[in-house]
Write a protein that holds these residues in place. Structure first.
Motif, short mmCIF file in Angstrom:
data_model
loop_
_atom_site.label_atom_id
_atom_site.label_comp_id
_atom_site.label_asym_id
_atom_site.label_seq_id
_atom_site.Cartn_x
_atom_site.Cartn_y
_atom_site.Cartn_z
N GLN A 189 6.46 -6.78 -3.90
CA GLN A 189 5.47 -5.89 -4.49
C GLN A 189 4.10 -6.43 -4.13
OE1 GLN A 189 6.05 -5.41 -8.69
NE2 GLN A 189 5.72 -3.23 -8.56
N ILE A 190 3.24 -5.55 -3.61
CA ILE A 190 1.93 -6.01 -3.16
C ILE A 190 0.82 -5.22 -3.84
CG2 ILE A 190 2.77 -6.78 -0.91
CD1 ILE A 190 1.50 -4.19 0.25
N GLY A 191 -0.34 -5.83 -3.89
CA GLY A 191 -1.53 -5.14 -4.38
C GLY A 191 -1.53 -4.88 -5.87
N GLY A 192 -2.68 -4.47 -6.34
CA GLY A 192 -2.88 -4.21 -7.76
C GLY A 192 -2.09 -3.01 -8.27
N ARG A 193 -1.74 -2.10 -7.38
CA ARG A 193 -0.99 -0.92 -7.78
C ARG A 193 0.52 -1.13 -7.72
NH1 ARG A 193 -3.63 3.44 -4.09
NH2 ARG A 193 -1.52 4.22 -4.27
N GLY A 194 0.93 -2.34 -7.28
CA GLY A 194 2.34 -2.68 -7.27
C GLY A 194 3.17 -1.90 -6.28
N GLN A 195 2.62 -1.65 -5.11
CA GLN A 195 3.38 -0.93 -4.09
C GLN A 195 4.44 -1.85 -3.49
OE1 GLN A 195 0.47 0.47 -1.31
NE2 GLN A 195 -0.44 1.89 -2.76
N TRP A 196 5.60 -1.27 -3.18
CA TRP A 196 6.71 -2.03 -2.62
C TRP A 196 6.69 -1.99 -1.11
CZ3 TRP A 196 9.69 -5.20 -5.34
CH2 TRP A 196 9.72 -5.04 -6.73
N ARG A 197 7.07 -3.11 -0.50
CA ARG A 197 7.22 -3.20 0.95
C ARG A 197 8.54 -3.91 1.25
NH1 ARG A 197 3.96 -0.02 0.35
NH2 ARG A 197 1.92 0.20 1.30
N THR A 222 7.56 1.08 3.73
CA THR A 222 7.47 1.59 2.36
C THR A 222 8.84 2.06 1.89
OG1 THR A 222 7.06 3.85 3.06
CG2 THR A 222 5.11 2.42 2.81
#
Length: 71
Positions: free
Chosen positions: A30-38, A2
């Protein structure tokens, strides 16, 4: 990893990590519907290695390095 993980590893702020991502210096997804960064660990390690290379090249060119951190 993260953004928080990367910030801890680099001993910097989360906003600085976001700036590195935005500039393209640190690849991330950016992943998922909430746009979290990895950030993939290998990409972070590449970024660190590149930083050492850039620093070494700057020293060889005679660039004066300064430390802006308070001791």
């Amino acid at each position: 990893m993260t953004i928080k993980d990367v910030a801890a590893e680099l001993a910097t702020s989360e906003s600085q990590v976001r700036a590195l991502i935005a500039s393209g210096d640190l690849p991330a997804i950016q992943i998922g519907g909430r746009g979290q960064w990895r950030i993939e660990r290998a990409k972070l390690e590449d970024y660190i290695t590149d930083g050492y290379t850039r620093t070494s090249e700057a020293i060889q060119r005679g660039v004066q390095l300064t430390d802006t951190e308070a001791d």
